[in-house]
Write a protein that holds these residues in place. Structure first.
Motif, PDB file in Angstrom:
ATOM      1  N   ILE A   1      -7.846  11.352 -21.930  1.00 55.70           N
ATOM      2  CA  ILE A   1      -8.672  10.200 -22.294  1.00 55.70           C
ATOM      3  C   ILE A   1      -8.259   8.978 -21.491  1.00 55.70           C
ATOM      4  N   ALA A   2      -6.961   8.723 -21.414  1.00 59.28           N
ATOM      5  CA  ALA A   2      -6.466   7.570 -20.661  1.00 59.28           C
ATOM      6  C   ALA A   2      -6.645   7.766 -19.161  1.00 59.28           C
ATOM      7  N   ALA A   3      -6.378   8.968 -18.679  1.00 55.23           N
ATOM      8  CA  ALA A   3      -6.402   9.226 -17.236  1.00 55.23           C
ATOM      9  C   ALA A   3      -7.803   9.149 -16.645  1.00 55.23           C
ATOM     10  N   LEU A   4      -8.822   9.454 -17.458  1.00 56.72           N
ATOM     11  CA  LEU A   4     -10.190   9.456 -16.957  1.00 56.72           C
ATOM     12  C   LEU A   4     -10.974   8.214 -17.374  1.00 56.72           C
ATOM     13  N   GLU A   5     -10.270   7.259 -17.977  1.00 57.58           N
ATOM     14  CA  GLU A   5     -10.920   6.018 -18.385  1.00 57.58           C
ATOM     15  C   GLU A   5     -11.269   5.188 -17.155  1.00 57.58           C
TER      16      GLU A   5
END
Length: 309
Positions: free
Chosen positions: A260-264
């Protein structure tokens, strides 16, 4: 138009898993049957008549029965609109369903040579007679276009690329049938409709979001991404197993380095989690984890979800 049908969205074992009494599996058996999901696989088509599977899950027979688009055409004694299967890894989750396609209908298996070597080394896959079922090697970073049964082009262009991951579990501690270590055991795919240019990415197994992967998928219309676990150690914490997500070759959804964080902030139009383990609390629709996931713009699909790009 590029058509995508999510045949199943669960990780190995499905939801509910046959021998699991975790909260998700209990809910799926009782008051929330809508949580039930078969093991991850999708079907794609550029013309709506001929279809290709991405991975062949152990639940494939049930998935085909539940999907009218993949039924034999009316008036045909033997028939299938399935022209081929593209394999992204050699795990049981991805290849066991091939054994449900052993009834003599011709199609092509596309896979990296490391995965095809696994099939060749296991005699049970000899039931797929290579006179009917061709095995076509695919190469990293080289586009290929799967063929229709008559040899004509399908209109779908696929680019395989290596992603962080692991080889098949059942080969741990054994020599790999393909020999020395090398890339190709875990693939991501960019799938593009040649007529419209529309495309999406399929990454059902991924252990890390590298800078290269981030640059590839930036601005994509859709990404189907590994959603196996919410926390890296959730199976250990819940008493369901001894392995972490990372040790199995999967990135967690949450956390500073999670999906979730990496593809934000990458400008991806539609973000969909696939290959979701029964231990993952985000499957529960009233959970805090599900709320966090949806606020971040992610979806968890039902089996049979159809998407047109």
């Amino acid at each position: 138009m590029l058509r995508v049908v999510v045949l199943g969205a669960a990780a190995g074992g499905g939801v509910p898993q046959w021998n699991c009494g975790c909260p998700v599996c209990q809910a799926a058996r009782t008051e929330h049957p809508e949580l039930q999901s078969t093991q991850a696989s999708v079907a794609i088509s550029a013309d709506g008549d001929h279809w290709f599977l991405i991975n062949a899950s152990p639940d494939l027979r049930a998935q085909l029965i539940a999907t009218p688009k993949l039924h034999p055409r009316a008036g045909k004694l033997r028939d299938s609109p399935i022209a081929g299967v593209i394999l992204t890894n050699g795990e049981i989750d991805a290849v066991a369903g091939l054994l449900s396609m052993r009834e003599g209908w011709p199609f092509t298996i596309y896979g990296h040579e490391r995965v095809l070597a696994i099939l060749k080394s296991n005699s049970i896959f000899n039931v797929l007679n290579e006179k009917n079922v061709r095995r076509e090697p695919i190469q990293l970073e080289r586009n290929f276009e799967p063929s229709l049964p008559d040899g004509s082009p399908s209109g779908i262009e696929i680019l395989p690329f290596a992603v962080a991951g692991k080889g098949a579990w059942y080969l741990e501690g054994q020599p790999h049938p393909a020999g020395k270590d090398g890339e190709g055991d875990t693939l991501g795919l960019r799938i593009r409709d040649k007529a419209t240019g529309k495309h999406f990415f399929f990454l059902a197994a991924c252990a890390d979001v590298t800078d290269d992967l981030r640059s590839r998928i930036t601005g994509a219309p859709m990404v189907l991404f590994d959603g196996t676990v919410w926390r890296d150690d959730e199976m250990v914490r819940s008493g369901l197993g001894t392995k972490t997500g990372q040790s199995m070759g999967h990135i967690a959804m949450s956390g500073e380095t999670g999906a979730i964080a990496a593809l934000e902030g990458l400008g991806i139009d539609r973000k969909i989690f696939l290959h979701i383990n029964n231990s993952n609390p985000a499957l529960l629709r009233d959970s805090e984890e599900r709320l966090i996931l949806e606020r971040a713009g992610w979806q968890i699909p039902k089996d049979g979800t159809e998407i047109v790009l």
